[in-house]
Scaffold this motif. Sequence first.
Motif, PDB file in Angstrom:
ATOM      1  N   ALA A   1       0.830  -1.205   0.000  1.00 41.07           N
ATOM      2  CA  ALA A   1       0.000   0.000   0.000  1.00 41.07           C
ATOM      3  C   ALA A   1       0.862   1.251   0.000  1.00 41.07           C
ATOM      4  N   GLY A   2       1.927   1.239   0.786  1.00 36.52           N
ATOM      5  CA  GLY A   2       2.782   2.404   0.866  1.00 36.52           C
ATOM      6  C   GLY A   2       3.469   2.716  -0.447  1.00 36.52           C
ATOM      7  N   VAL A   3       3.937   1.671  -1.130  1.00 35.35           N
ATOM      8  CA  VAL A   3       4.681   1.880  -2.383  1.00 35.35           C
ATOM      9  C   VAL A   3       3.730   2.077  -3.555  1.00 35.35           C
ATOM     10  N   PHE A   4       2.875   1.091  -3.821  1.00 36.96           N
ATOM     11  CA  PHE A   4       1.984   1.175  -4.985  1.00 36.96           C
ATOM     12  C   PHE A   4       0.952   2.283  -4.816  1.00 36.96           C
ATOM     13  N   GLY A   5       0.346   2.357  -3.610  1.00 39.49           N
ATOM     14  CA  GLY A   5      -0.711   3.343  -3.398  1.00 39.49           C
ATOM     15  C   GLY A   5      -0.234   4.760  -3.602  1.00 39.49           C
ATOM     16  N   VAL A   6       0.855   5.137  -2.955  1.00 45.57           N
ATOM     17  CA  VAL A   6       1.386   6.504  -3.075  1.00 45.57           C
ATOM     18  C   VAL A   6       1.870   6.778  -4.487  1.00 45.57           C
ATOM     19  N   ALA A   7       2.548   5.795  -5.094  1.00 42.14           N
ATOM     20  CA  ALA A   7       3.083   5.997  -6.443  1.00 42.14           C
ATOM     21  C   ALA A   7       1.969   6.296  -7.439  1.00 42.14           C
ATOM     22  N   PHE A   8       0.918   5.493  -7.421  1.00 42.18           N
ATOM     23  CA  PHE A   8      -0.178   5.692  -8.376  1.00 42.18           C
ATOM     24  C   PHE A   8      -0.951   6.977  -8.090  1.00 42.18           C
ATOM     25  N   ILE A   9      -1.209   7.251  -6.805  1.00 40.74           N
ATOM     26  CA  ILE A   9      -1.992   8.437  -6.448  1.00 40.74           C
ATOM     27  C   ILE A   9      -1.320   9.713  -6.933  1.00 40.74           C
ATOM     28  N   PHE A  10      -0.062   9.890  -6.580  1.00 43.36           N
ATOM     29  CA  PHE A  10       0.601  11.147  -6.919  1.00 43.36           C
ATOM     30  C   PHE A  10       0.925  11.249  -8.403  1.00 43.36           C
ATOM     31  N   PHE A  11       1.175  10.116  -9.048  1.00 43.74           N
ATOM     32  CA  PHE A  11       1.384  10.170 -10.487  1.00 43.74           C
ATOM     33  C   PHE A  11       0.087  10.584 -11.200  1.00 43.74           C
ATOM     34  N   ASN A  12      -1.034   9.997 -10.784  1.00 44.25           N
ATOM     35  CA  ASN A  12      -2.320  10.336 -11.403  1.00 44.25           C
ATOM     36  C   ASN A  12      -2.734  11.771 -11.105  1.00 44.25           C
ATOM     37  N   LEU A  13      -2.478  12.238  -9.887  1.00 43.90           N
ATOM     38  CA  LEU A  13      -2.796  13.628  -9.564  1.00 43.90           C
ATOM     39  C   LEU A  13      -1.999  14.589 -10.440  1.00 43.90           C
ATOM     40  N   ARG A  14      -0.780  14.205 -10.732  1.00 42.47           N
ATOM     41  CA  ARG A  14       0.050  15.049 -11.579  1.00 42.47           C
ATOM     42  C   ARG A  14      -0.399  14.978 -13.040  1.00 42.47           C
TER      43      ARG A  14
END
Length: 368
Positions: free
Chosen positions: A186-199
């Motif tokens: 969750a820490g790696v995949f969740g944060v990576a996808f969230i912030f990439f998509n927000l950008r």
Amino acid sequence: MPQPYNQFRAMLAITKASLKAVFRSPSAVIFSFAFPMIFILVFGFIGGGGGINVRIAFDKRSDTTAVLYHAIKSVTGVRTVQKEEKEIIEDLEKGRITAIVNIQKSKDTLSAYKISFKSSGAVNPQNLQVLRSIIESIVKSMDEDKFPERKTVATISKNVEEIPGRVYRTIDFILPGQLGFSLMSAGVFGVAFIFFNLRQTLVLKRFFATPIKRSYIVLGEGLSRVIFQLITAVVILLAGHYFFNFTLIHGFTTFIELLVLSFIGLLVFMGFGFVVSGVAKNESVIPPLANLFTLPQFLLAGTFFSIDNFPSWLQPICRVLPLTHMNDAMRNIAFEGAHLTDCGKQLGVLAIWGVISYVAAIKVFKWE
């Protein structure tokens, strides 16, 4: 008179919206809840004790010159533990070793040696029976070759000295590993996808048009992941404890300490998620980049079985991984009765990895 812009309330609004989005994400629910629970259910139904695993220690008074001593040590299926006597007793009480074997010269003419065992109530009886069978076969094979003048090379005591012990169930090993892996994923995949998509979707750019500060944007998004994963941790721990007798040695105190440890571990793993989101050029690159960090730990960090089972050359690599220390700390707190203050080594390694991850994240993180 207009009220000043409240950064904290804005952060909570972002947290609330992000948390709703996480709960609506099938992949987040599957990998955080369903995936660990499936493994916990499978291993929880396997049985109360551990599998066949013969590990022994020799009593310090044993005759180490005996040919029988060297014969037992050379058996492939038996692992000999060499530690201080106090540590050996602790391992025996927790079922980590099958028995303490004592080999003494016999005072009668019936045999050359006498063999006795000390075990505990935490040891799987099958393991003790396997050990006895192995030694009996060694004695039988040596009788005709080395001691033809005696009836047998050794007599094996039928009475086993047993000390009290707590049963170390399969679930006591598996559940911390699954919880640790859930937090890491969750820490790696969740944060990576969230912030990439927000950008990519220009949501961050729209945030910049508001008075909210960038640090509060990160805190809001990060807080939503922390809340979601702590809910996951609560569900996993309670399900394991009430349905499969997962050990919480000090009850509610242990439960709270495990949640605090989960929070610390999640913060560390989220740092690597920020690194991946900053390095990734497109969304399809995120899974392989994230797997470079998570997959080796899934296999090597003691998630399903002890790293002591790996070859000696591989174990130092395993002991460097942050998930290894996360899992060790969880097992020490849940079953061994340790407190967070007793897990200085594990917390220290996690802190080092946390510093490394966030220094790297600051270097590579992109807002646009």
